[in-house]
Design a protein around this motif. Structure first.
Motif, PDB file in Angstrom:
ATOM      1  N   TRP A 199      44.662  36.313  33.481  1.00 34.14           N
ATOM      2  CA  TRP A 199      43.695  36.648  34.529  1.00 34.14           C
ATOM      3  C   TRP A 199      42.710  36.661  35.214  1.00 34.14           C
ATOM      4  CZ3 TRP A 199      46.596  40.550  33.990  1.00 34.14           C
ATOM      5  CH2 TRP A 199      47.789  41.026  33.308  1.00 34.14           C
ATOM      6  N   LYS A 234      44.055  35.392  38.718  1.00 34.24           N
ATOM      7  CA  LYS A 234      44.252  36.936  39.095  1.00 34.24           C
ATOM      8  C   LYS A 234      43.362  37.698  40.288  1.00 34.24           C
ATOM      9  CE  LYS A 234      48.800  37.042  37.407  1.00 34.24           C
ATOM     10  NZ  LYS A 234      50.121  36.376  38.760  1.00 34.24           N
ATOM     11  N   TRP A 257      42.194  42.937  41.923  1.00 34.23           N
ATOM     12  CA  TRP A 257      43.483  44.005  41.678  1.00 34.23           C
ATOM     13  C   TRP A 257      44.431  43.902  40.761  1.00 34.23           C
ATOM     14  CZ3 TRP A 257      47.950  42.611  43.109  1.00 34.23           C
ATOM     15  CH2 TRP A 257      48.066  41.401  43.959  1.00 34.23           C
ATOM     16  N   CYS A 258      44.657  42.485  39.803  1.00 41.72           N
ATOM     17  CA  CYS A 258      45.875  42.985  39.117  1.00 41.72           C
ATOM     18  C   CYS A 258      45.138  42.000  37.949  1.00 41.72           C
ATOM     19  CB  CYS A 258      46.614  41.642  39.989  1.00 41.72           C
ATOM     20  SG  CYS A 258      48.284  41.518  38.951  1.00 41.72           S
ATOM     21  N   GLN A 259      43.833  43.116  37.758  1.00 39.80           N
ATOM     22  CA  GLN A 259      43.196  41.949  36.217  1.00 39.80           C
ATOM     23  C   GLN A 259      43.841  43.825  35.535  1.00 39.80           C
ATOM     24  OE1 GLN A 259      41.319  40.118  35.444  1.00 39.80           O
ATOM     25  NE2 GLN A 259      41.569  39.425  37.696  1.00 39.80           N
ATOM     26  N   ILE A 307      45.257  48.383  36.654  1.00 40.14           N
ATOM     27  CA  ILE A 307      46.328  47.889  36.328  1.00 40.14           C
ATOM     28  C   ILE A 307      46.301  49.039  35.111  1.00 40.14           C
ATOM     29  CG2 ILE A 307      48.881  47.265  34.942  1.00 40.14           C
ATOM     30  CD1 ILE A 307      47.718  44.342  35.618  1.00 40.14           C
ATOM     31  N   PHE A 349      53.685  44.162  31.813  1.00 41.46           N
ATOM     32  CA  PHE A 349      52.821  43.174  32.453  1.00 41.46           C
ATOM     33  C   PHE A 349      51.222  43.328  31.901  1.00 41.46           C
ATOM     34  CE2 PHE A 349      54.903  44.396  36.117  1.00 41.46           C
ATOM     35  CZ  PHE A 349      54.862  43.540  36.861  1.00 41.46           C
TER      36      PHE A 349
END
Length: 70
Positions: A7, A10, A13-15, A19, A54
């Motif tokens: 993480w 990333k 917005w992709c944590q 999600i 994910f």
């Protein structure tokens, strides 16, 4: 052995928290928009599958690959 945190690499917005929050918003929005359980349940199932992939499967695969390299 380097054990990099997936993480850390990333964007925000992709944590995991984004999600999960996005999934909750989509499920809630589906219910509030349509008020039908037969539509909200499949949406929720897809979201849970997305979370599982994910948030659980991918990090485990990457951790296993990292262990194999060391």
């Amino acid at each position: 052995m380097s054990n990099p945190n997936l993480w850390e690499h990333k964007p925000w917005w992709c944590q995991p928290w984004t999600i999960i929050l996005t999934g909750i918003i989509i499920i809630t929005g589906s219910w509030l928009l349509f008020y039908t359980i037969w539509l909200t349940v499949p949406v929720a199932i897809l979201i849970v599958l997305w979370w599982t992939y994910f948030l659980i499967i991918v990090p485990r695969i990457l951790a296993a690959q990292d262990l194999d390299r060391s």
